[in-house]
Design an enzyme around this catalytic site. Structure first.
Site, mmCIF file in Angstrom:
data_model
loop_
_atom_site.group_PDB
_atom_site.id
_atom_site.type_symbol
_atom_site.label_atom_id
_atom_site.label_comp_id
_atom_site.label_asym_id
_atom_site.label_seq_id
_atom_site.Cartn_x
_atom_site.Cartn_y
_atom_site.Cartn_z
ATOM 1 N N THR A 1 30.903 81.601 37.269
ATOM 2 C CA THR A 1 31.542 80.299 37.076
ATOM 3 C C THR A 1 32.095 79.791 38.405
ATOM 4 O O THR A 1 32.486 80.587 39.257
ATOM 5 C CB THR A 1 32.678 80.466 36.041
ATOM 6 O OG1 THR A 1 32.081 80.731 34.787
ATOM 7 C CG2 THR A 1 33.578 79.258 35.939
ATOM 8 N N GLY B 1 35.704 84.944 28.995
ATOM 9 C CA GLY B 1 36.327 83.742 28.461
ATOM 10 C C GLY B 1 37.159 83.942 27.215
ATOM 11 O O GLY B 1 38.205 83.297 27.046
ATOM 12 N N GLY C 1 32.998 79.335 25.987
ATOM 13 C CA GLY C 1 33.996 80.174 26.652
ATOM 14 C C GLY C 1 35.254 79.399 27.007
ATOM 15 O O GLY C 1 35.549 78.355 26.419
ATOM 16 N N ASP C 2 35.976 79.927 27.968
ATOM 17 C CA ASP C 2 37.245 79.316 28.367
ATOM 18 C C ASP C 2 37.081 78.128 29.300
ATOM 19 O O ASP C 2 37.977 77.286 29.396
ATOM 20 C CB ASP C 2 38.123 80.357 29.079
ATOM 21 C CG ASP C 2 37.445 80.891 30.338
ATOM 22 O OD1 ASP C 2 36.235 81.223 30.268
ATOM 23 O OD2 ASP C 2 38.101 80.953 31.387
ATOM 24 N N THR D 1 37.958 82.351 35.963
ATOM 25 C CA THR D 1 36.623 82.913 35.756
ATOM 26 C C THR D 1 36.781 84.312 35.173
ATOM 27 O O THR D 1 37.707 85.029 35.538
ATOM 28 C CB THR D 1 35.813 82.975 37.060
ATOM 29 O OG1 THR D 1 34.592 83.688 36.801
ATOM 30 C CG2 THR D 1 36.559 83.679 38.182
ATOM 31 N N GLY D 2 35.889 84.672 34.272
ATOM 32 C CA GLY D 2 35.987 86.002 33.680
ATOM 33 C C GLY D 2 35.587 85.966 32.222
ATOM 34 O O GLY D 2 34.899 85.037 31.778
HETATM 35 N N1 ASP Z 1 34.552 82.350 31.958
HETATM 36 C C1 ASP Z 1 33.161 82.100 31.720
HETATM 37 C C2 ASP Z 1 32.884 82.170 30.238
HETATM 38 O O1 ASP Z 1 33.467 82.990 29.562
HETATM 39 C C3 ASP Z 1 32.260 83.068 32.429
HETATM 40 C C4 ASP Z 1 32.461 83.150 33.909
HETATM 41 O O2 ASP Z 1 33.615 83.112 34.389
HETATM 42 O O3 ASP Z 1 31.475 83.247 34.657
HETATM 43 O O4 ASP Z 1 32.058 81.424 29.769
#
Ligand code: ASP
Length: 368
Positions: free
Chosen positions: A202, A256, A232-233, A253-254
């Site tokens: 992300t 979500g 996601g988040d 990012t992470g």
């Molecule tokens: N946070 C994003 C999600 O959960 C994924 C990412 O950070 O790459 O969709």
């Protein structure tokens, strides 16, 4: 001016004799403070997983995105414009899973999520599960500026994107051989979803401009192999993105699902905002008292900043809670006092920051 002087100090301070802020705010003030932080994802980013070529390409991509955002801020542009321009560059770069290079869903499609928020008026826009727009961050911004809504999704959002005249691409535009290989491996059960997603790609940016306005934005393809319309988040205001001039701007990012459950972006901003009256009260107690036991003067809120350490601690506390829940990932932050930084519980995070004070750096691994 208060901001410039405050920048000379690293801790909560009391400056009761300060001059008021400069009034000619529309002129470019060479001394005006600004800051920006960016990310291109977090995760198990170890040196043995990144080739020297990838390392170089990612640093170059982060560097040019950061330079573009910094230039806008340096020239007196808005935080909103700076983060938009920065995120577009990262979306167009296939090294990250936003825009070109988006991860694939279980059905081998791309469903993109994005969001943006203006800390000066708390206006926000988001798009979830979309395709068609070349730059999903522009769709989020159009939702914010041109619709009465905060979040649009799926086909309706795609229709709005077309109606707004945003640049459209064919569904296969986002695909790259690397991402196709990832989903093929996952579907053939060669690797699990966890292995595929050893890193999150992300992208996001947060900034404070020379007028003290904050903005945050996030854009993503989501997670490899996502199904059933999973969101996601990243497009969720308060989870993956938040900006409020009174506290901070955050992009995450992470994993979500965990960021949504904790409301990470808003949680960090809220803690900073709540710390504010406490900091003022603490400072008030340092003011000398007269013979009758009354304070000799009253502290004014504009005379304070939270220290670098306090901000970092608040961000680290929330990321620690994320870890306790079982989530991994990280955030970038910018504050109204000019701080720009990161907090993450993963091995690395693609990241960069720049400030009017001369800071300009990009980093990948946790030990940098
Ligand atoms: N946070 C994003 C999600 O959960 C994924 C990412 O950070 O790459 O969709």
């Amino acid at each position: 001016m208060i901001r410039n002087l405050l920048g000379l100090f690293g801790s909560t301070i009391l400056l009761s004799a300060m001059a008021p802020a400069a009034s000619a705010q529309d002129m470019i003030d060479e001394d005006a403070r600004w800051s920006i932080a960016i990310h291109g994802g977090a995760g198990t980013i170890n040196r043995d997983k990144i080739t020297p070529e990838q390392d170089k390409a990612i640093r170059a991509a982060l560097g040019s995105a950061l330079a573009a955002g910094s230039k806008i801020l340096k020239d007196g542009g808005s935080a909103m414009d700076a983060i938009t321009a920065t995120i577009i560059i990262l979306e167009n770069d296939p090294n990250f899973t936003a825009g070109k290079g988006a991860v694939f869903t279980w059905d081998k499609t791309n469903e993109l999520d994005s969001s943006i928020m203006d800390g000066s008026d708390l206006s926000a826009g988001a798009a979830a599960g979309i395709n068609g727009a070349k730059n999903p961050i522009l769709l989020a911004r159009a939702v914010k500026d041109k619709s009465p809504h905060v979040m649009l999704s799926g086909e309706g959002a795609n229709q709005f994107s077309r109606e707004q005249g945003l640049e459209q691409v064919s569904p296969d535009y986002y695909a790259t051989p690397y991402r196709l290989d990832q989903i093929e491996k996952l579907l053939s059960k060669e690797v699990s979803a966890a292995d595929v997603d050893y890193k999150y790609g992300t992208v996001g940016a947060v900034a404070m401009d020379s007028k003290g306005n904050m903005a945050a934005g996030t854009s993503t393809g989501g997670m490899t192999g996502k199904r059933w319309g999973r969101i996601g988040d990243s497009p969720v205001i308060g989870a993956g993105t938040y900006a409020d001039n009174r506290s901070c701007a955050i992009s995450a990012t992470g994993a979500g699902e965990y960021f949504i459950r904790l409301g990470v972006a808003h949680e960090i901003c809220a803690r900073i905002r709540m710390r504010w009256p406490v900091a003022i009260e603490e400072a008030q107690q340092t003011v000398p008292k007269d013979e009758e036991g009354n304070y000799t003067y009253a502290i004014h809120a504009s005379e304070f900043m939270l220290s670098d350490e306090e901000i970092q601690q608040i961000a680290d506390d929330v990321i620690a809670e994320l870890g306790e829940l079982g989530g991994d990932g990280g955030i970038i932050y910018a504050t109204p006092w000019g701080q720009a930084g990161y907090s993450f519980n993963t091995a690395g995070m693609y990241r960069g920051r720049a400030t009017s004070e001369g800071e300009a750096s990009v980093a990948i691994y946790g030990d940098e």
